[in-house]
Scaffold this active site. Structure first.
Site, mmCIF file in Angstrom:
data_model
loop_
_atom_site.group_PDB
_atom_site.id
_atom_site.type_symbol
_atom_site.label_atom_id
_atom_site.label_comp_id
_atom_site.label_asym_id
_atom_site.label_seq_id
_atom_site.Cartn_x
_atom_site.Cartn_y
_atom_site.Cartn_z
ATOM 1 N N GLU A 112 0.772 -1.227 0.110
ATOM 2 C CA GLU A 112 0.110 -0.030 -0.134
ATOM 3 C C GLU A 112 0.762 1.237 -0.072
ATOM 4 O OE1 GLU A 112 -2.660 -0.507 3.194
ATOM 5 O OE2 GLU A 112 -3.889 -2.298 2.060
ATOM 6 N N GLU A 148 -6.134 -11.318 -0.528
ATOM 7 C CA GLU A 148 -7.267 -10.779 0.331
ATOM 8 C C GLU A 148 -8.606 -10.733 -0.011
ATOM 9 O OE1 GLU A 148 -5.450 -7.226 2.281
ATOM 10 O OE2 GLU A 148 -3.386 -7.722 1.797
HETATM 11 C C1 GLA Z 1 -5.121 -4.507 4.161
HETATM 12 C C2 GLA Z 1 -3.654 -5.364 4.654
HETATM 13 C C3 GLA Z 1 -4.065 -6.642 5.308
HETATM 14 C C4 GLA Z 1 -5.144 -6.631 6.553
HETATM 15 C C5 GLA Z 1 -6.343 -5.844 5.814
HETATM 16 C C6 GLA Z 1 -7.403 -5.653 6.632
HETATM 17 O O1 GLA Z 1 -5.637 -5.281 3.076
HETATM 18 O O2 GLA Z 1 -3.094 -5.582 3.542
HETATM 19 O O3 GLA Z 1 -2.821 -7.070 6.079
HETATM 20 O O4 GLA Z 1 -4.476 -5.811 7.769
HETATM 21 O O5 GLA Z 1 -6.050 -4.620 5.334
HETATM 22 O O6 GLA Z 1 -7.457 -6.710 7.789
#
Ligand code: GLA
Length: 367
Positions: free
Chosen positions: A155, A260
């Site tokens: 990020e 994710e």
């Molecule tokens: C982001 C992070 C993850 C996690 C999510 C929410 O996507 O990359 O590690 O913390 O937020 O849980």
């Protein structure tokens, strides 16, 4: 069509599970991509009943959900905690899984001391680079040859494609990303290295990510793939937006990792991007409408959404290396607490009893 395809896939899967007791979701996608799940401490240490066998049956990749983030793994400057990491790698090896470490450099879940000296003043560029490299050496070094891929940086960009002004960025500069990838590669030359971010379906953000990754690669830095966090909702983003992201990442010469993955089925307050959501929301029915169960029509939408997503992923299986769910089952999803704390959400394939949701099964008698 797609829906029926998904149903028959699940049905076939469950029938085979029942008869052969060995085919899981991962087997259905074996020739397409790794199928992964994020895992937590209770799951990797065997403290959550049933988690181990569910993981082993259905998944051939695991990602550390929180346990290898800076805060948990390196809470103080002279203290590392590898309880999670050691158990994580051990279960991954027992599963024969592709093991992904998440994440080495991020602006969240990173303690304040990381950026400060003993007097609380911000570190110089040189000192912060030293600290970051030391962290990467310790963590990647401990699992050298055992963790197969790392989310090196998480990020780094805003949704509009500008740099996120984190302490990493402000104190080191844009090349903190390059330094992190180079160090990870130096410590474990065999490990695959990824950049991971959310909303990669947004064109401006994707453009910035791919420009950064291409520049690194042109400078001879190892960067294998881009992780597109799949924190989706029932109606957004569109399949076309996701598909364009897959095509662009591939076109730029990087592996696509759908990381994710989960689908938020709950209503979201319009100011949910802010950090200051409070317990007030949690107390209200309006924001927590399905406390006693997910209504049939919403579950059908969830099934349909997953069906369409997996049809898309299979269409692009030549470009996608891995699809990883962000959590093993609904009871453990972060979406029970974000953007409103204390809700009952249903974003994954497995319910709170670790059962594949009934909505994925169309024939009575097949459990
Ligand atoms: C982001 C992070 C993850 C996690 C999510 C929410 O996507 O990359 O590690 O913390 O937020 O849980």
């Amino acid at each position: 069509m797609k829906k029926r395809y998904w149903f028959s896939f699940c049905l076939g899967l469950l029938v085979s599970c029942q008869t052969l007791k060995k085919e899981g979701l991962k087997d259905r996608f074996e020739s397409d991509f790794y199928l992964g799940s994020a895992v937590n401490l209770a799951q990797v240490t065997g403290r959550e009943p049933g988690a181990d066998s569910l993981l082993t049956l259905h998944f051939n990749s695991i990602t550390s959900e929180n346990g290898l983030k800076w805060g948990p793994v390196h809470p103080k400057s002279n203290e590392y905690n590898f309880e999670f990491g050691d158990a994580f790698v051990a279960i991954g090896e027992r599963m024969g899984a592709f093991i992904v470490g998440h994440t080495l450099v991020w602006h969240q879940q990173t303690p304040a001391w990381v950026f400060q000296d003993g007097e609380g003043k911000f570190l110089s560029r040189q000192d912060l680079v030293f600290r970051m490299e030391e962290h990467i050496s310790e963590v990647v070094g401990r699992y050298k040859g055992r963790i197969h891929g790392w989310d090196v940086v998480n990020e780094a960009f805003e949704d509009d494609g500008t740099w996120r002004k984190t302490h990493w960025y402000s104190l080191i500069g844009e090349d903190y990303i390059k330094i992190a990838f180079e160090k990870a590669h130096e410590i474990d030359p065999e490990a695959a290295l990824y950049y991971n971010d959310y909303n990669v379906w947004k064109p401006e953000k994707r453009k910035a990510i791919l420009a950064m990754a291409t520049q690194l690669r042109n400078q001879g830095v190892r960067i294998d793939g881009i992780g597109m966090q799949g924190h989706y909702r029932l109606n957004t983003p569109s399949l076309e937006q996701i598909e364009q992201a897959i095509l662009d990442i591939h076109e730029a010469g990087f592996q696509v990792h759908v990381t994710e993955l989960d689908i938020d089925v709950l209503p979201r307050p319009s100011d949910s991007e802010g950090a200051d959501l409070t317990i007030n929301y949690a107390a209200s029915e309006e924001w927590n409408p399905y406390q006693t169960g997910l209504p049939k029509e919403i579950e059908e939408k969830l099934v349909e959404r997953y069906a369409s997503l997996f049809a898309l992923f299979q269409k692009h299986a030549d470009k996608i290396s891995r699809v990883t769910f962000w959590g093993l089952h609904d009871g453990r999803s972060w979406l029970n607490n974000w953007p409103v704390r204390g809700r009952t959400n249903y974003p994954l394939l497995f319910d709170r009893n670790l059962k594949l949701k009934e909505g994925f099964v169309q024939t009575p008698g097949v459990k």
